[in-house]
Design an enzyme around this catalytic site. Structure first.
Site, PDB file in Angstrom:
ATOM      1  N   PRO A   1      15.438   6.159   4.294  1.00  0.00           N
ATOM      2  CA  PRO A   1      14.020   5.789   4.242  1.00  0.00           C
ATOM      3  C   PRO A   1      13.204   6.787   3.420  1.00  0.00           C
ATOM      4  O   PRO A   1      13.436   7.997   3.478  1.00  0.00           O
ATOM      5  CB  PRO A   1      13.587   5.880   5.709  1.00  0.00           C
ATOM      6  CG  PRO A   1      14.476   6.940   6.276  1.00  0.00           C
ATOM      7  CD  PRO A   1      15.796   6.824   5.557  1.00  0.00           C
TER       8      PRO A   1
ATOM      9  N   ARG B   1       9.500   5.597   1.890  1.00  0.00           N
ATOM     10  CA  ARG B   1       8.124   5.144   2.135  1.00  0.00           C
ATOM     11  C   ARG B   1       7.752   5.142   3.622  1.00  0.00           C
ATOM     12  O   ARG B   1       6.659   5.547   3.994  1.00  0.00           O
ATOM     13  CB  ARG B   1       7.982   3.723   1.581  1.00  0.00           C
ATOM     14  CG  ARG B   1       6.569   3.205   1.529  1.00  0.00           C
ATOM     15  CD  ARG B   1       6.547   1.711   1.176  1.00  0.00           C
ATOM     16  NE  ARG B   1       7.391   1.341   0.080  1.00  0.00           N
ATOM     17  CZ  ARG B   1       7.004   1.259  -1.202  1.00  0.00           C
ATOM     18  NH1 ARG B   1       5.756   1.507  -1.535  1.00  0.00           N
ATOM     19  NH2 ARG B   1       7.862   0.900  -2.131  1.00  0.00           N
TER      20      ARG B   1
ATOM     21  N   CYS C   1      -8.029   6.261 -20.984  1.00  0.00           N
ATOM     22  CA  CYS C   1      -8.461   5.268 -21.976  1.00  0.00           C
ATOM     23  C   CYS C   1      -7.562   4.043 -21.985  1.00  0.00           C
ATOM     24  O   CYS C   1      -6.844   3.785 -22.951  1.00  0.00           O
ATOM     25  CB  CYS C   1      -8.496   5.928 -23.348  1.00  0.00           C
ATOM     26  SG  CYS C   1      -9.599   7.332 -23.338  1.00  0.00           S
ATOM     27  N   GLU C   2      -7.554   3.311 -20.896  1.00  0.00           N
ATOM     28  CA  GLU C   2      -6.814   2.055 -20.798  1.00  0.00           C
ATOM     29  C   GLU C   2      -7.523   1.181 -19.773  1.00  0.00           C
ATOM     30  O   GLU C   2      -7.955   1.685 -18.730  1.00  0.00           O
ATOM     31  CB  GLU C   2      -5.388   2.287 -20.270  1.00  0.00           C
ATOM     32  CG  GLU C   2      -4.554   3.168 -21.150  1.00  0.00           C
ATOM     33  CD  GLU C   2      -3.068   2.871 -21.046  1.00  0.00           C
ATOM     34  OE1 GLU C   2      -2.695   1.750 -20.673  1.00  0.00           O
ATOM     35  OE2 GLU C   2      -2.309   3.795 -21.344  1.00  0.00           O
TER      36      GLU C   2
ATOM     37  N   TYR D   1       5.536   7.771  -3.344  1.00  0.00           N
ATOM     38  CA  TYR D   1       5.480   7.273  -4.722  1.00  0.00           C
ATOM     39  C   TYR D   1       4.096   7.482  -5.340  1.00  0.00           C
ATOM     40  O   TYR D   1       3.638   6.668  -6.136  1.00  0.00           O
ATOM     41  CB  TYR D   1       5.916   5.794  -4.775  1.00  0.00           C
ATOM     42  CG  TYR D   1       7.266   5.572  -4.148  1.00  0.00           C
ATOM     43  CD1 TYR D   1       8.407   6.079  -4.745  1.00  0.00           C
ATOM     44  CD2 TYR D   1       7.405   4.910  -2.931  1.00  0.00           C
ATOM     45  CE1 TYR D   1       9.662   5.919  -4.157  1.00  0.00           C
ATOM     46  CE2 TYR D   1       8.657   4.749  -2.334  1.00  0.00           C
ATOM     47  CZ  TYR D   1       9.769   5.260  -2.957  1.00  0.00           C
ATOM     48  OH  TYR D   1      11.013   5.109  -2.371  1.00  0.00           O
TER      49      TYR D   1
HETATM   50  N1  LLP Z   1      17.670   4.382  -1.423  1.00  0.00           N
HETATM   51  C1  LLP Z   1      17.745   3.967  -2.697  1.00  0.00           C
HETATM   52  C2  LLP Z   1      19.052   3.826  -3.324  1.00  0.00           C
HETATM   53  C3  LLP Z   1      16.558   3.645  -3.393  1.00  0.00           C
HETATM   54  O1  LLP Z   1      16.642   3.211  -4.648  1.00  0.00           O
HETATM   55  C4  LLP Z   1      15.308   3.784  -2.756  1.00  0.00           C
HETATM   56  C5  LLP Z   1      14.057   3.475  -3.460  1.00  0.00           C
HETATM   57  C6  LLP Z   1      15.288   4.261  -1.428  1.00  0.00           C
HETATM   58  C7  LLP Z   1      16.480   4.540  -0.782  1.00  0.00           C
HETATM   59  C8  LLP Z   1      14.015   4.455  -0.666  1.00  0.00           C
HETATM   60  O2  LLP Z   1      13.357   3.258  -0.476  1.00  0.00           O
HETATM   61  P1  LLP Z   1      12.079   3.178   0.502  1.00  0.00           P
HETATM   62  O3  LLP Z   1      12.572   3.466   1.897  1.00  0.00           O
HETATM   63  O4  LLP Z   1      11.095   4.177   0.061  1.00  0.00           O
HETATM   64  O5  LLP Z   1      11.614   1.791   0.359  1.00  0.00           O
HETATM   65  N2  LLP Z   1       7.940   3.387  -7.015  1.00  0.00           N
HETATM   66  C9  LLP Z   1       7.986   2.222  -6.150  1.00  0.00           C
HETATM   67  C10 LLP Z   1       9.131   2.277  -5.166  1.00  0.00           C
HETATM   68  C11 LLP Z   1      10.479   2.439  -5.825  1.00  0.00           C
HETATM   69  C12 LLP Z   1      11.623   2.509  -4.845  1.00  0.00           C
HETATM   70  C13 LLP Z   1      12.889   2.889  -5.526  1.00  0.00           C
HETATM   71  N3  LLP Z   1      14.022   3.060  -4.677  1.00  0.00           N
HETATM   72  C14 LLP Z   1       6.642   2.064  -5.436  1.00  0.00           C
HETATM   73  O6  LLP Z   1       5.730   2.841  -5.691  1.00  0.00           O
HETATM   74  O7  LLP Z   1       6.473   1.133  -4.647  1.00  0.00           O
END
Ligand code: LLP
Length: 415
Positions: free
Chosen positions: A274, A276, A342-343, A370
């Site tokens: 986890p 997020r 500037c976008e 993120y």
């Molecule tokens: N494991 C792997 C292999 C992953 O690719 C990711 C996230 C996670 C775990 C963690 O996922 P989470 O529990 O955080 O959902 N930048 C994007 C999110 C990209 C997530 C990429 N991989 C945003 O701001 O929403």
């Protein structure tokens, strides 16, 4: 104490007055609640208490060293996706055997670095990567611990940019090809099969797709067992969603219970990755209103944070609540909250009803995951400071970048 609360009209994180903090540290600044992260970790651990579980915090969500230390103290392992992230977890003294290495593009030097450090597991994303890891481990005279990341072709029903478990995505090995890889791996002295891995996407609000993926892993687990291939752990990935606006909070209790039921009678541990879930709602981005610009069609509040500081609204059309730090009696109007970049895609929020005056402080909510990690210095804007709040104290955990920091690498190249 709740993460964000209002006392005498002033926004507090835990016991810290955010207006005072902004006065002292400046803006834009990311502020994280240690208490929130601890309580989310505890809630997740509690939800999975019926299962032998290792929580591997996904470093990419918020890789500040003080945040990593906090999770290490709680007993977390880590999920990394680069040699750089491995250096971060080593820098806080974390045990490399509790670290899993994910990602589709592991370079040979990163593989060697991880092998020498004693990484816990490589999550393999292709046949070529498996061969490369076998070769690198052989050359180093060791055996690499591996899990194959399978792609179960399941729709995580999230934003297309953060959906990873569909056939059309670049991630993982099609589940029907996994068996052949495991059989090949079994023959290699430089590989040690230990797990099966899966991660179907991020910001998943419903347990169903995750359980569907688990069912696919269990079918593969059965097939491997009948083939005499032993598996120590199933890595279910991350992806557990959070409430940004009015989404229901992901039900980790129900998820944990369903996982426990499905695993009954199997001698296998679970890894979770986890990111997020543990950090998103721990953080705010503090920003100050520089100018109010009223127009024929739209009113713009131009603030001192921009898309380079928090790119989620521009990149994923993401919603982040915008909260006034100090309340006052100006009239409510509809505002576009935009930055100085500037976008026209440079916005943090659109069409928000707020009572604003120039000089006001705003807190952009749910910015603990993120957020800073995706910041850049576009427009030669120094990256924000990061602050960790714990009860009624706070600490700067990354000093504000300076323009001198940004240009140093080019200055040394000037002839
Ligand atoms: N494991 C792997 C292999 C992953 O690719 C990711 C996230 C996670 C775990 C963690 O996922 P989470 O529990 O955080 O959902 N930048 C994007 C999110 C990209 C997530 C990429 N991989 C945003 O701001 O929403």
């Amino acid at each position: 104490m709740s993460t964000l609360s209002r006392a005498h009209g002033r926004l507090h994180m835990e016991g810290v007055d955010l207006a005072h903090l902004a006065e002292a540290v400046g803006t834009p600044t990311y502020v994280y609640s240690a208490g929130h992260m601890r309580s989310r970790y505890a809630r997740l651990a509690e939800g999975f208490s019926g299962v032998d579980t290792r929580i591997c915090y996904a470093v990419k969500a918020n890789s500040n060293l003080s945040v990593l230390s906090l999770f290490a103290e709680l007993g977390a392992g880590f999920d990394i996706v680069s040699g750089g992230e491995l250096q971060r977890v080593l820098a806080i003294g974390a045990d490399p055997s509790g670290v899993v290495f994910s990602g589709v593009g592991k370079r040979a030097d990163e593989i060697d670095f991880a092998l020498k450090a004693g990484i816990g597991c490589f999550n393999i994303e292709s046949a070529s990567e498996l061969e490369r890891i076998a070769r690198q481990a052989h050359n180093l005279g060791t055996a690499a611990p591996v899990a194959v990341r399978v792609n179960p072709d399941i729709d995580a029903k999230t934003h297309p940019y953060i959906s990873t478990g569909l056939k059309a995505n670049k991630f993982g090995v099609p589940i029907d090809e996994a068996m052949a890889l495991y059989r090949w791996a079994r023959e290699q002295a430089s590989l040690r099969i230990i797990g099966i891995d899966c991660h179907i996407g991020s910001q998943i609000v419903d347990t169903d797709p995750l359980l569907e993926a688990l069912d696919a892993l269990l079918a593969l687990h059965d097939a491997l067992t009948s083939d005499g291939i032993e598996i120590e752990h199933l890595d279910l990935g991350g992806g557990m969603g959070v409430a940004y606006q009015n989404e229901p909070d992901f039900d980790v209790q129900a998820y944990g219970r369903s996982v426990a039921q499905r695993l009954a009678g199997r001698d296998v541990a679970v890894h979770l990755e986890p990111g997020r879930y543990l950090t998103a709602n721990a953080g705010v981005l503090l920003t100050r209103v520089e100018y109010l610009k009223r127009g024929a069609e739209k009113n713009f509040a131009i603030v001192d944070a921009a898309m380079n500081d928090l790119i989620r609204p521009a990149l994923y059309q993401a919603w982040h609540d915008v909260l006034p730090v100090e309340e006052h009696d100006a009239a409510q109007e509809r505002w576009e909250i935009v930055g100085p970049v500037c976008e026209s895609g440079d916005f943090l929020a659109s069409g928000r009803s707020l009572a604003l005056k120039e000089g006001d402080l705003l807190a952009v909510a749910s910015a603990g995951a993120y957020g800073f990690v995706q910041a850049s210095s576009y427009n030669t804007r120094p990256k924000p400071a990061e602050v960790l709040v714990d009860d009624d104290a706070y600490r700067i955990v990354r000093r504000r970048e300076t323009v001198r920091d940004i240009i140093a690498l080019e200055q040394e190249a000037l002839s």
